[in-house]
Design a protein around this motif. Structure first.
Motif, short mmCIF file in Angstrom:
data_model
loop_
_atom_site.label_atom_id
_atom_site.label_comp_id
_atom_site.label_asym_id
_atom_site.label_seq_id
_atom_site.Cartn_x
_atom_site.Cartn_y
_atom_site.Cartn_z
N UNK A 86 38.64 14.19 12.37
CA UNK A 86 38.14 12.91 12.86
C UNK A 86 36.83 12.50 12.19
N UNK A 87 36.11 13.47 11.61
CA UNK A 87 34.87 13.19 10.89
C UNK A 87 35.17 12.89 9.43
N UNK A 88 34.49 11.90 8.89
CA UNK A 88 34.66 11.51 7.49
C UNK A 88 33.50 12.10 6.69
N UNK A 107 28.84 8.99 4.75
CA UNK A 107 30.14 8.41 5.11
C UNK A 107 30.06 7.28 6.13
N UNK A 108 28.94 7.14 6.83
CA UNK A 108 28.83 6.02 7.76
C UNK A 108 28.42 4.77 6.98
N UNK A 109 29.38 3.89 6.77
CA UNK A 109 29.11 2.72 5.95
C UNK A 109 28.31 1.65 6.69
N UNK A 110 28.03 1.89 7.97
CA UNK A 110 27.13 1.01 8.74
C UNK A 110 25.96 1.84 9.27
N UNK A 111 25.35 2.54 8.34
CA UNK A 111 24.31 3.51 8.66
C UNK A 111 23.16 2.90 9.46
N UNK A 124 30.56 9.05 9.45
CA UNK A 124 31.55 8.07 9.84
C UNK A 124 32.69 8.74 10.59
N UNK A 125 33.25 8.04 11.57
CA UNK A 125 34.36 8.56 12.36
C UNK A 125 35.50 7.56 12.34
N UNK A 146 39.16 7.67 3.66
CA UNK A 146 38.12 7.75 2.62
C UNK A 146 37.75 9.20 2.33
N UNK A 147 37.20 9.46 1.16
CA UNK A 147 36.80 10.82 0.75
C UNK A 147 37.94 11.81 1.06
N UNK A 148 39.15 11.40 0.74
CA UNK A 148 40.32 12.21 1.10
C UNK A 148 40.47 13.44 0.22
#
Length: 389
Positions: A86-88, A107-111, A124-125, A146-148
């Motif tokens: 669940x964590x990106x 990874x949080x694109x809305x930091x 990001x989650x 993302x970041x797969x």
């Protein structure tokens, strides 16, 4: 594609939404074979976590088949079967390099929203508000990951979805909560909350060597499942939690305590729970921390308190004096899934545990919105819901 989408408090809908596409060379597109409703999804459903927008796709427990990979993704190939944590995680920042996957710095694109809410943004989650990036969730037919090339767990042939799905969250969450307790064979381990995460806390505690575990809840089906795993059960509707714990531990309290409840504690007969309900109703408090207060009060001096239960904002009347003067160690956090996932996958393969025990309901995507209420209200013996898109 079909997906479960958010339309306000207690309003989840199954709708047609645009299919995801590759946006970055490290991405992958996953065709979801199984996903689940998590207890922390209920905090969104009940309106306790801010940052959701109309149309957001729900869900962060999912797995499936890789359908497409970006040009820079060297880890996955089309046809791979994966569980997606669940964590990106970017895999490159200071935190990721230290194995602190749930607090990835990139990874949080809305930091800026996360920084405002928490002082520093977390990772990001998937499907968990714009505070954690506003990413589309996994309760859908397809998901962009993302970041797969970092966190997806490739699943060997011969294992069912039901065996491995919970590696992405609740099994790993229960395991980390127990690991945080530094369990010794003579410890009393107390677990508050016998929902899905609590059930994995119980089994993880036993796998890590605990001989004595008790669990506090009031739902008969959950208590029966906990008892089947060897835990001593305490129904807080039928007996005094404090008196029963005192009897079990000779008045000393448990050395290790786990709060597997979080911000929506449902105690009804205590003064502090009434206080929380009133303050929450007038928006002077966001979280109901009855369980955390009780744990800090009963935990044995020099003990460890592990908190996998989600808290989202502000809570009052936390007994900091008890926590400090008793010398308690507090360990918290969203789960560092990739720190533990390979070990847990091995344990499943070796037959030490079959995580499918927790599933009580398997439904279609169209049935998903109704199952949110069933799960929230513990109706029909519901403990864990798996959705098959």
């Amino acid at each position: 594609m079909r997906a479960l989408t958010y339309h306000g408090k207690q309003d989840i809908r199954c709708e047609n939404v645009p299919d995801p596409t590759i946006e970055d060379g490290r991405d992958a597109i996953i065709k979801v074979s199984s996903c689940a409703i998590c207890g922390s999804d209920l905090h969104l459903y009940d309106g306790f976590v801010p940052g959701m927008q109309t149309g957001d796709i729900m869900g962060h427990e999912f797995m499936g088949e890789v359908m497409e990979v970006g040009k820079d993704n060297k880890k996955l190939k089309v046809g791979d079967r994966v569980v997606v944590p669940f964590t990106i995680c970017c895999g490159e920042c200071w935190q990721c390099k230290r194995g602190n996957w749930s607090v990835c710095e990139r990874s949080n694109r809305k930091k800026e929203l996360g920084d405002t809410a928490f002082g520093h943004s977390t990772a990001g989650l998937f499907g968990y508000s714009h505070l954690t990036g506003g990413y589309a969730g996994g309760q859908a037919e397809y998901v962009r990951v993302p970041y797969a090339d970092v966190s997806p767990i490739v699943i060997p042939d011969g294992m069912t979805d039901e065996q491995v799905l919970f590696l992405g969250d609740i099994f790993t969450t229960g395991w980390m909560a127990a690991v945080h307790c530094d369990i010794e064979p003579t410890d009393w381990v107390g677990i508050w909350g016998a929902g899905p995460v609590g059930q994995f806390c119980i089994r993880s505690a036993f796998l890590l060597g605990a001989e004595k575990v008790f669990v506090v809840d009031n739902v008969p089906e959950r208590l029966a499942m906990a008892k089947a795993a060897g835990a001593i059960t305490i129904n807080f509707d039928e007996e005094s939690v404090l008196e029963r714990i005192g009897e079990l531990t000779g008045g000393k309290g448990p050395e290790k305590c786990i709060d597997a409840v979080g911000l929506e504690a449902h105690a009804t007969r205590s003064l502090d729970s009434v206080y929380d309900r009133v303050k929450q109703a007038v928006m002077l408090e966001s979280d109901r921390p009855h369980v955390l207060r009780e744990i800090l009060y009963v935990c044995r001096p020099a003990g460890i308190v592990s908190i996998p239960g989600v808290y989202g904002g502000l809570a009052d009347k936390i007994p900091l004096g008890a926590m400090m003067n008793k010398g308690l160690t507090i360990r918290t956090g969203q789960t560092h899934v990739n720190r533990y996932s390979q070990d847990l996958l091995r344990r499943i393969q070796e037959g030490q545990i079959d995580p499918s025990f927790v599933i009580t309901h398997t439904v279609s995507m169209e049935e998903g919105p109704g199952m949110y209420k069933t799960f929230r209200d513990k109706e029909d013996g519901c403990i864990k819901v798996v959705i098959k898109p």
